[in-house]
Design a protein around this motif. Structure first.
Motif, PDB file in Angstrom:
ATOM      1  N   CYS A 169       0.712  -1.301   0.045  1.00 17.11           N
ATOM      2  CA  CYS A 169       0.058  -0.081  -0.044  1.00 17.11           C
ATOM      3  C   CYS A 169       0.846   1.435   0.131  1.00 17.11           C
ATOM      4  CB  CYS A 169      -0.892   0.053   1.245  1.00 17.11           C
ATOM      5  SG  CYS A 169      -2.422  -1.115   0.938  1.00 17.11           S
ATOM      6  N   ILE A 170       1.894   1.164   0.668  1.00 16.61           N
ATOM      7  CA  ILE A 170       2.902   2.365   0.922  1.00 16.61           C
ATOM      8  C   ILE A 170       3.455   2.797  -0.752  1.00 16.61           C
ATOM      9  CG2 ILE A 170       4.941   3.346   1.694  1.00 16.61           C
ATOM     10  CD1 ILE A 170       4.190   2.285   4.378  1.00 16.61           C
ATOM     11  N   LEU A 171       3.885   1.356  -1.119  1.00 20.95           N
ATOM     12  CA  LEU A 171       4.565   1.683  -2.575  1.00 20.95           C
ATOM     13  C   LEU A 171       3.459   2.121  -3.435  1.00 20.95           C
ATOM     14  CD1 LEU A 171       6.556  -1.636  -2.534  1.00 20.95           C
ATOM     15  CD2 LEU A 171       7.377   0.826  -2.441  1.00 20.95           C
ATOM     16  N   ILE A 172       2.203   1.763  -3.609  1.00 17.95           N
ATOM     17  CA  ILE A 172       1.150   2.135  -4.233  1.00 17.95           C
ATOM     18  C   ILE A 172       0.913   3.605  -4.331  1.00 17.95           C
ATOM     19  CG2 ILE A 172      -1.228   1.994  -4.854  1.00 17.95           C
ATOM     20  CD1 ILE A 172      -0.894  -1.041  -4.039  1.00 17.95           C
ATOM     21  N   VAL A 173       0.818   4.027  -3.111  1.00 18.96           N
ATOM     22  CA  VAL A 173       0.440   5.531  -2.992  1.00 18.96           C
ATOM     23  C   VAL A 173       1.449   6.375  -3.287  1.00 18.96           C
ATOM     24  CG1 VAL A 173      -0.202   7.251  -0.848  1.00 18.96           C
ATOM     25  CG2 VAL A 173      -1.236   5.007  -1.163  1.00 18.96           C
ATOM     26  N   PHE A 174       2.811   5.813  -2.937  1.00 16.94           N
ATOM     27  CA  PHE A 174       3.903   6.795  -3.401  1.00 16.94           C
ATOM     28  C   PHE A 174       3.905   6.928  -4.974  1.00 16.94           C
ATOM     29  CE2 PHE A 174       8.640   6.820  -4.343  1.00 16.94           C
ATOM     30  CZ  PHE A 174       8.730   7.936  -3.866  1.00 16.94           C
ATOM     31  N   LEU A 175       3.600   5.701  -5.449  1.00 14.42           N
ATOM     32  CA  LEU A 175       3.766   5.455  -6.855  1.00 14.42           C
ATOM     33  C   LEU A 175       2.619   6.375  -7.798  1.00 14.42           C
ATOM     34  CD1 LEU A 175       5.485   4.333  -9.565  1.00 14.42           C
ATOM     35  CD2 LEU A 175       3.929   2.402  -9.230  1.00 14.42           C
ATOM     36  N   ILE A 176       1.565   6.196  -7.211  1.00 14.90           N
ATOM     37  CA  ILE A 176       0.127   6.549  -7.941  1.00 14.90           C
ATOM     38  C   ILE A 176      -0.081   8.180  -7.422  1.00 14.90           C
ATOM     39  CG2 ILE A 176      -2.109   6.483  -8.358  1.00 14.90           C
ATOM     40  CD1 ILE A 176      -1.958   3.560  -7.874  1.00 14.90           C
ATOM     41  N   GLY A 177      -0.100   8.364  -6.133  1.00 13.55           N
ATOM     42  CA  GLY A 177      -0.513   9.537  -5.509  1.00 13.55           C
ATOM     43  C   GLY A 177      -1.725  10.104  -5.549  1.00 13.55           C
ATOM     44  N   GLU A 178      -2.739   9.184  -5.531  1.00 14.15           N
ATOM     45  CA  GLU A 178      -4.259   9.575  -5.389  1.00 14.15           C
ATOM     46  C   GLU A 178      -4.714   9.543  -4.053  1.00 14.15           C
ATOM     47  OE1 GLU A 178      -6.587   8.112  -8.369  1.00 14.15           O
ATOM     48  OE2 GLU A 178      -5.524   8.664  -9.934  1.00 14.15           O
ATOM     49  N   ALA A 179      -4.931  10.675  -3.396  1.00 21.01           N
ATOM     50  CA  ALA A 179      -5.648  10.597  -2.265  1.00 21.01           C
ATOM     51  C   ALA A 179      -7.009   9.760  -2.196  1.00 21.01           C
ATOM     52  CB  ALA A 179      -5.823  11.963  -1.500  1.00 21.01           C
ATOM     53  N   GLN A 180      -7.573   9.798  -3.243  1.00 21.22           N
ATOM     54  CA  GLN A 180      -9.042   9.337  -3.549  1.00 21.22           C
ATOM     55  C   GLN A 180      -8.828   7.791  -3.227  1.00 21.22           C
ATOM     56  OE1 GLN A 180     -12.027  10.882  -3.473  1.00 21.22           O
ATOM     57  NE2 GLN A 180     -13.079   9.012  -3.895  1.00 21.22           N
ATOM     58  N   LEU A 181      -7.787   7.122  -3.613  1.00 18.47           N
ATOM     59  CA  LEU A 181      -7.718   5.873  -3.569  1.00 18.47           C
ATOM     60  C   LEU A 181      -7.643   5.225  -2.024  1.00 18.47           C
ATOM     61  CD1 LEU A 181      -5.046   4.964  -6.183  1.00 18.47           C
ATOM     62  CD2 LEU A 181      -7.535   4.433  -6.076  1.00 18.47           C
ATOM     63  N   VAL A 182      -6.942   6.286  -1.282  1.00 18.39           N
ATOM     64  CA  VAL A 182      -6.893   6.049   0.145  1.00 18.39           C
ATOM     65  C   VAL A 182      -8.275   6.014   0.867  1.00 18.39           C
ATOM     66  CG1 VAL A 182      -5.982   6.775   2.511  1.00 18.39           C
ATOM     67  CG2 VAL A 182      -4.613   6.793   0.250  1.00 18.39           C
ATOM     68  N   ALA A 183      -9.178   6.983   0.590  1.00 18.95           N
ATOM     69  CA  ALA A 183     -10.369   7.359   1.122  1.00 18.95           C
ATOM     70  C   ALA A 183     -11.250   6.040   0.664  1.00 18.95           C
ATOM     71  CB  ALA A 183     -11.016   8.475   0.556  1.00 18.95           C
ATOM     72  N   GLU A 184     -11.108   5.624  -0.685  1.00 16.04           N
ATOM     73  CA  GLU A 184     -11.785   4.443  -1.027  1.00 16.04           C
ATOM     74  C   GLU A 184     -11.365   3.064  -0.387  1.00 16.04           C
ATOM     75  OE1 GLU A 184     -11.318   3.867  -5.120  1.00 16.04           O
ATOM     76  OE2 GLU A 184     -12.390   5.880  -5.727  1.00 16.04           O
ATOM     77  N   LEU A 185     -10.172   2.965   0.077  1.00 19.87           N
ATOM     78  CA  LEU A 185      -9.618   1.878   1.062  1.00 19.87           C
ATOM     79  C   LEU A 185     -10.132   1.748   2.202  1.00 19.87           C
ATOM     80  CD1 LEU A 185      -7.904  -0.563   1.714  1.00 19.87           C
ATOM     81  CD2 LEU A 185      -5.976   1.225   2.210  1.00 19.87           C
TER      82      LEU A 185
END
Length: 838
Positions: free
Chosen positions: A372-388
């Motif tokens: 998850c940390i690699l994904i957020v660092f790579l993609i950079g979409e805060a919306q994905l974190v909210a959906e998680l």
């Protein structure tokens, strides 16, 4: 009357064989005891510096023994030979006598029960290593000063370990303070066994790991105003992983030029996690704040931040469970990523009852969080974190995994766009497995690492490590998310962590100031708090005895009485039953400088010496006689040199140390002068007897040793360099030890005539010194009594501070007797300090 046959044959005290005239001939030592020839030959020298000596097994005195001549150098005990049978007895096995440890009786040693000190002493940082400026200042940094184990002004993080019990110190105990070390061990003792084991294991792992992990330096306790809070001190770097994300727009992906940097960071993230897995440690959750960059740009895992993230998530998960999902359990507010199985286990009470975390949480949980940390660092979409977070809430409410699978599919679609056609395209199938709902389907962290290793080997092969370094242990030893050492202790009536402490733990590096100008001894007075668990059931009491009109100079106990001497020329007699004043012995025309109590020929005696070299002997009766039994003046010149110290031996000799630089030996049988021992260059300030040796301390800065058998000189302890000399003020002896105190506040410990410890323990002269079993008491000019534990092994002698007592005046004399400490003060008072249990 017993017949000769009924009498038991005399035996050798070592081998227990009956004496005879052939094989076990009794030989008389200088102390009067007898040993057989065989035992005399087998006993080793007690000290390397004294080869022609041995220690009597009966009285433990050191006596001369010429080994070159053997047992024949000593006379036979004719009286014993008259009682023995002429025929030798068969040999008997020689039993060994176990050494029974002696325990101090003045107070319970705080760390004895759990043996905490031996396990934790190397992890306790000095209190002066850190200085707490203000808990509410946001612009300050924490620095560790410049100890040997870190660079100068190293920034550190402080993680609160536990909240100690509520302080119950009353006003009557404000003068008694446990030492800094005792407070640290008290906090450790408050943890339950499981929490303490996890903390110990984490510290040991940190000391072994040398790559990818911020170092943990040890434990440190804050000052009194922070309620003696215990902290875990670890290396700190300000630049975190989140700072790289803030350099770009929140919803933008990595540009092509940043892909190489992503590979380097991803590889180092994997190596840090693998380092923990190789030691059997599972983190349980990760957040961007858990990773940082050192001064060289390498990514490190900050264990202190991992613990903070775990602690905050635990509190957040409990709140979410009680609020039925009203707050995000795995969302942007917590900034940590927790695998589904861990999340359900923490937030679902029914699941928590049915299964243990050891069965469901393991290395695969860290794999999910790291992905998850690699994904957020790579993609950079805060919306994905909210959906998680939304998907996690559905999992907690027992709904299907459809929402979670939808989030996973959207994430993988984003990754395909970014990774296909790049050197890290092989990462796609691995990331899909990492996000699997079932932990057993996830790959190892080493599999992720290899996806970064391959593309990077072509350009930076020297930065790679062999894959053999990344072998995880078969089963995990500790899960940091479920550890209790940062929030749990054994007491039920405890103080929970305050809200400002929680805030402090997340931004602690901004709330302290570097360096400490306080001296090490100040910590004895600045730390205040509750007594240890073994002391909580009682308290320390102080009783003041009034009777003198000037400074108290000494104490002695004998004949059922306590004697105290004073510069007011009197000796006060106190009852040992209720410590009431019985009477005053008057006869000295000058200040009484020294006093002792002894017994000779069955008669208890009190002996005192004054500043005009007068020696008075008082008969101890009930009540004591008012007139001295004998008195004389020892000086033989025009100076009133004065008697500064007294000692008495078991052989019936009285020794007086004088201002004329000599030591005189007097016979207690007829009070005649036997001999005068010279050698000191100044006043003989203190005398002590131990192991058959007379020790004399002088203002010339040396300690001299004299044989008790013939009063000949043995050796000199001390430095003859003039600039290093400091007057010796007091002496005390133990088995193989002699301890001396000095005018400059230093304490020196000699073992077998070798200096093994020299340490400054007071600010100013140390006038009083006494060792009693395991406890060492010192007091002097700074009006403080230091209580220290003395322990030794074959390698070293250690002195550990236990507590301190603050007095109203200069401490001039000390005596410990049956759990009571008598303190003589310059302001005429006598303090009786003792521990009273519940």
């Amino acid at each position: 009357m017993a017949t000769e046959a009924e009498l038991e044959a005399p035996e050798c005290p070592v081998c227990l064989q009956p004496f005879d005239t052939i094989t076990t001939i009794p030989r008389v030592l200088a102390c009067g005891h007898s040993l057989c020839d065989q035992c005399l030959s087998s006993l080793p020298p007690p000290r390397p510096s004294l080869p022609d000596s041995l220690r009597c097994p009966s009285c433990t005195q050191l006596v001369p023994f010429l080994r070159s001549l053997g047992p024949s150098s000593l006379p036979k005990n004719i009286d014993l030979l008259r009682l023995v049978s002429p025929s030798p007895h068969p040999s008997l096995d020689r039993p060994t006598k176990p050494n029974s440890p002696l325990s101090a009786s003045f107070l319970p040693i705080p760390w004895t029960q759990l043996d905490l000190l031996s396990s934790w002493k190397n992890w306790i940082l000095p209190q002066k290593a850190l200085s707490l400026a203000s808990i509410h200042e946001e612009s300050k940094l924490v620095s560790l000063g410049s100890p040997w184990f870190c660079r100068e002004n190293q920034a550190v993080s402080l993680m609160p370990i536990c909240a100690p019990p509520v302080s119950t110190n009353s006003a009557e105990n404000e003068w008694f303070r446990l030492s800094y070390t005792a407070h640290v061990l008290e906090a450790l003792g408050a943890l339950d066994d499981e929490a303490r084991d996890d903390l110990s294991f984490l510290l040991e792992v940190s000391s072994r790991l040398r790559r990818g992990i911020c170092r943990i330096y040890g434990l440190w306790m804050g000052p009194e105003k922070e309620k003696c809070q215990l902290f875990l001190v670890s290396e700190r770097f300000r630049q975190g992983l989140g700072m790289l994300r803030e350099e770009r727009e929140a919803d933008e992906g990595l540009e092509s030029g940043e892909m190489f940097r992503f590979g380097i960071v991803g590889k180092e993230l994997c190596e840090a996690v693998l380092a923990l897995h190789s030691e059997g440690i599972v983190c349980g959750c990760f957040g961007p704040s858990c990773f940082c960059f050192d001064d060289y740009g390498h990514c490190l895992l900050d264990l202190s931040k991992v613990l903070v993230a775990c602690k905050k998530f635990q509190e957040h998960a409990r709140f979410s469970a009680s609020s039925r999902g009203e707050d995000d359990p795995n969302g942007s507010r917590t900034q940590v990523f927790v695998a589904p199985e861990v999340l359900v286990l923490l937030c679902n009470e029914d699941a928590n009852k049915d299964c243990g975390f050891k069965d469901s949480v393991g290395y695969g949980s860290d794999v999910w969080s790291l992905a998850c940390i690699l994904i957020v660092f790579l993609i950079g979409e805060a919306q994905l974190v909210a959906e998680l977070s939304e998907a996690s809430s559905c999992l907690l409410q027992g709904e299907s995994t459809e929402l979670y699978n939808g989030w996973k599919k959207k994430v993988l679609t984003k990754l395909e766009v970014l990774l296909i056609g790049t050197q890290f395209e092989s990462l796609l199938p691995i990331m899909e497995l990492c996000l699997s709902y079932h932990a057993e389907s996830r790959p190892q962290v080493s599999d992720i690492w290899r996806c970064f290793q391959g593309p990077l080997m072509k350009t930076c092969a020297d930065d790679l490590a062999a894959s053999d370094d990344f072998l995880s242990k078969k089963s995990s030893r500790c899960c940091l998310l479920f550890s209790k050492f940062y929030s749990s202790h054994k007491e039920t009536s405890t103080v929970s962590l305050r809200e400002d402490n929680n805030d402090m733990s997340s931004n602690i590096s901004d709330k302290y100031i570097a360096g400490s100008s306080r001296r090490g001894n100040d910590s004895l007075q600045q730390v205040d708090g509750e007594l240890t668990e073994s002391l909580n059931s009682g308290s320390f009491k102080s009783v003041t005895l009034h009777g003198h009109r000037d400074c108290v100079t000494g104490f002695a106990v004998g004949g059922g009485h306590l004697f105290s001497s004073s510069l007011d020329k009197t000796i006060n007699v106190w009852s040992l039953q209720d410590f009431s004043h019985l009477q005053s012995l008057r006869g000295h025309e000058h200040r009484v400088m020294a006093i002792l109590a002894t017994s000779y020929a069955g008669q208890p005696l009190c002996i005192s010496g004054d500043s005009r070299s007068g020696i008075f002997i008082w008969s101890i009766t009930s009540p004591p006689e008012l007139d001295p039994l004998k008195k004389w003046y020892e000086h033989n010149d025009w100076r009133y040199s004065g008697v500064h110290s007294l000692a008495v031996s078991e052989t019936g000799y009285l020794y007086s140390g004088s201002g004329d630089r000599s030591i005189k030996a007097w016979s207690l049988q007829d009070y005649s002068l036997l001999c005068t021992m010279t050698g000191h260059k100044s006043t003989v300030s203190s005398l002590a007897i131990g192991d058959g040796i007379l020790y004399s301390g002088s203002w010339d800065g040396t300690v001299r040793l004299w044989w008790l058998s013939d009063h000949s000189p043995l050796s000199v302890l001390g430095d003859d360099t003039p600039e290093k000399l400091a007057p010796v003020l007091s002496l005390s002896t133990g088995t193989n030890l002699v301890i001396s105190s000095y005018e400059n506040g230093f304490l020196k410990i000699w073992r077998n005539d070798v200096l093994v410890k020299s340490e400054k323990v007071h600010d100013g002269s140390i006038y009083a010194l006494q060792i009693d079993k395991q406890l060492l008491f010192t007091g002097g000019w700074d009006k403080i009594i230091n209580i220290q534990e003395l322990s030794e092994n074959e390698a070293e002698v250690e002195v550990r501070s236990v507590a301190s007592i603050t007095c109203d005046s200069v401490v001039t004399s000390l005596l410990h007797w049956h759990g009571k400490l008598f303190v003589g003060l310059a302001n005429k008072e006598i303090k009786q300090v003792y521990y009273r249990g519940s």
